[in-house]
Design an enzyme around this catalytic site. Sequence first.
Site, PDB file in Angstrom:
ATOM      1  N   ALA A 106     -10.466 -13.948 -15.182  1.00 56.83           N
ATOM      2  CA  ALA A 106      -9.046 -13.785 -14.850  1.00 56.83           C
ATOM      3  C   ALA A 106      -8.885 -12.676 -13.823  1.00 56.83           C
ATOM      4  CB  ALA A 106      -8.218 -13.465 -16.092  1.00 56.83           C
ATOM      5  N   ASP A 107      -7.962 -12.879 -12.909  1.00 59.84           N
ATOM      6  CA  ASP A 107      -7.625 -11.843 -11.938  1.00 59.84           C
ATOM      7  C   ASP A 107      -6.451 -11.002 -12.409  1.00 59.84           C
ATOM      8  OD1 ASP A 107      -9.157 -12.385  -9.140  1.00 59.84           O
ATOM      9  OD2 ASP A 107      -8.826 -14.264 -10.196  1.00 59.84           O
ATOM     10  N   ARG A 108      -5.657 -11.572 -13.323  1.00 60.21           N
ATOM     11  CA  ARG A 108      -4.512 -10.835 -13.865  1.00 60.21           C
ATOM     12  C   ARG A 108      -4.164 -11.404 -15.234  1.00 60.21           C
ATOM     13  NH1 ARG A 108      -4.267  -7.070 -11.568  1.00 60.21           N
ATOM     14  NH2 ARG A 108      -3.217  -7.431  -9.606  1.00 60.21           N
TER      15      ARG A 108
ATOM     16  N   ALA B 178      -3.872 -15.431 -14.704  1.00 60.24           N
ATOM     17  CA  ALA B 178      -4.072 -16.056 -13.405  1.00 60.24           C
ATOM     18  C   ALA B 178      -5.557 -16.070 -13.082  1.00 60.24           C
ATOM     19  CB  ALA B 178      -3.314 -15.280 -12.322  1.00 60.24           C
TER      20      ALA B 178
ATOM     21  N   PHE C 157      -4.885 -19.958  -6.730  1.00 58.16           N
ATOM     22  CA  PHE C 157      -4.957 -19.678  -8.164  1.00 58.16           C
ATOM     23  C   PHE C 157      -3.949 -20.527  -8.926  1.00 58.16           C
ATOM     24  CE2 PHE C 157      -6.130 -15.919  -5.773  1.00 58.16           C
ATOM     25  CZ  PHE C 157      -7.312 -15.531  -6.363  1.00 58.16           C
TER      26      PHE C 157
END
Length: 241
Positions: A130-132, A140, A205
Amino acid sequence: KREKIVKCVVQYAEFMLERDVSDNEAIGAHGADAILSRVGDKGLKMVTICNTGSLATAGFGTALGVVRELQRRNKLESITALETRPYNQGSRLTAFEIVEEKMPGGQLICDSMAASLMKTKGVDACVVGADRVCANGDTANKIGTYNLSIVAAAHDVPFYVASPFTTLDTKLQSGDDIEIEERPAKELLDTARAPQNIPCWNPSFDVTPAKYITGIITEKGVIEKSEDGTFDIISFVKKHS
């Protein structure tokens, strides 16, 4: 003065390297413990998407680090990498790591084959990066992750997100607050070998809703859902900050 600055930069870079590997190994350990506890102490059939291994980090990995830890414990029966269209990080990077690490049962499939794999071959768990991560647990990650989470839910396959504590962003209430970058059409057209004049929509994404996520793995522990089926990211961040 110049040498002093260079020395400080190098020392901090080495500190970051050591910390990143240590954090990744902790993510791997927490993730392996959680998945084995949930699905049983046996050899696991795992699925992942994009690249979250040593090529994406300082040398161990987040989601792929969990797979690597399972391999260390001789609890990995197989690992399937989705190619991750349109940039193919799964086929170009993750597949390379699987081969180099000699991971048992390593294989590559198209993104659209995940459902058939789960139905015909069986899968014990999915683990992705995950990036966030938002306050409500929405995450995300690379495009295609959302699809995989829905497929996993349809086949009762646990779906874990593995990412550093620093990706937990409590200022974002939900995935609706995340701005998704749209990439140039050419990036999709070139890899798809499509007519150059066909219009494209090419988001980098997507957002996986918290309801499809079993647990969120960090180096400080695994965030599990409360009795009401929701994640309390804010309390976890406060506890470990």
